[in-house]
Design an enzyme around this catalytic site. Structure first.
Site, PDB file in Angstrom:
ATOM      1  N   ASP A   1       0.895  -1.269  -0.267  1.00  0.00           N
ATOM      2  CA  ASP A   1       0.086  -0.080   0.139  1.00  0.00           C
ATOM      3  C   ASP A   1       1.069   1.179  -0.038  1.00  0.00           C
ATOM      4  OD1 ASP A   1      -2.479   1.628   0.351  1.00  0.00           O
ATOM      5  OD2 ASP A   1      -2.052   1.649   2.495  1.00  0.00           O
TER       6      ASP A   1
ATOM      7  N   ASP B   1      -0.404   5.007   0.756  1.00  0.00           N
ATOM      8  CA  ASP B   1      -0.496   6.105   1.787  1.00  0.00           C
ATOM      9  C   ASP B   1      -0.436   5.634   3.213  1.00  0.00           C
ATOM     10  OD1 ASP B   1      -0.779   8.197  -0.119  1.00  0.00           O
ATOM     11  OD2 ASP B   1      -2.870   7.383  -0.527  1.00  0.00           O
TER      12      ASP B   1
ATOM     13  N   ASP C   1      -1.224  -0.277   6.115  1.00  0.00           N
ATOM     14  CA  ASP C   1      -1.512   0.182   7.443  1.00  0.00           C
ATOM     15  C   ASP C   1      -3.094   0.197   7.854  1.00  0.00           C
ATOM     16  OD1 ASP C   1      -3.022   3.197   7.075  1.00  0.00           O
ATOM     17  OD2 ASP C   1      -2.159   2.420   5.179  1.00  0.00           O
TER      18      ASP C   1
END
Length: 218
Positions: free
Chosen positions: A7, A9, A179
């Site tokens: 991922d 961001d 996250d």
């Protein structure tokens, strides 16, 4: 070749590039500061809560791209990279990418943030490929609509499976670093899911399932 999927961001970056682009537009006076900032913040909150309406958000996020020429957008993005993205770069994240690179892995970013924002970031990070939400284009200009499946939640799995079929790669031995609990559908299909500075819901899930938890911000 083993896949190392990331991922973007709040995983490889210490921040959210999608939200930051909205803030950048506000700071440059290119949108109504108050109205746009309030909506931008609201959508980020919905994402963090797991309640984001992706179609509504993309209608909001992609509309500004229709207002400028490609040359103007390129100039704006170069400034955005320097002022907003470079300060988000994480040495530990770049070290993790290099670790997988040295192991001979194929580095793939998969992100819900649109490709206009993220393709130059992926190039800066030196990954092999990126799957992102694709803004629709017509006659060389952005339409404000989405082309294909948004790269979000289950959409990440759909987009990845299509890419696997086209590229010949497989998920055997694969890693995925994220996250966000929004990425649970993809975390559940790779061989090695890893939570990176996870939100509270993902941390709870990772601990319950004995997934590794990394801190790339210390």
């Amino acid at each position: 070749m083993r896949l190392a999927i990331f991922d973007l961001d709040n995983t490889l970056l210490n921040g959210d590039s999608d939200h930051a682009w909205g803030e950048f537009l506000c700071d440059q006076g290119l949108v109504d500061r108050q109205v746009y900032r309030e909506a931008n913040d609201r959508f980020l909150e919905h994402y963090q809560q797991g309640t984001l309406d992706i179609e509504e958000f993309l209608g909001f996020a992609l509309h500004p791209l229709t207002r400028f020429s490609q040359d103007t957008l390129k100039t704006l993005h170069q400034r955005f990279m320097q002022e907003c993205i470079e300060p988000m770069m994480l040495p530990a994240a770049q070290a993790l990418l290099e670790q997988h690179r040295q192991a001979g892995d194929y580095l793939l970013i998969i992100t819900a943030t649109n490709a206009f924002i993220t393709a130059p970031i992926a190039e800066r990070l030196g990954v092999d490929a990126i799957l992102a939400t694709d803004p629709e284009m017509s006659e060389g200009e952005y339409t404000g609509k989405v082309a294909g499946t948004p790269c979000f939640r289950e959409g990440k799995v759909i987009r990845l499976n299509s890419w696997l079929a086209e590229s010949g790669h497989s998920l055997t031995g694969s890693y995925f670093y994220s996250d966000s609990y929004n990425d649970l559908p993809l975390l559940e299909v790779v061989d090695n899911p890893v939570a990176v500075n996870p939100d509270a819901k993902l941390l709870s899930t990772a601990e319950a399932r004995n997934w590794p938890v990394l801190d790339l911000r210390s």
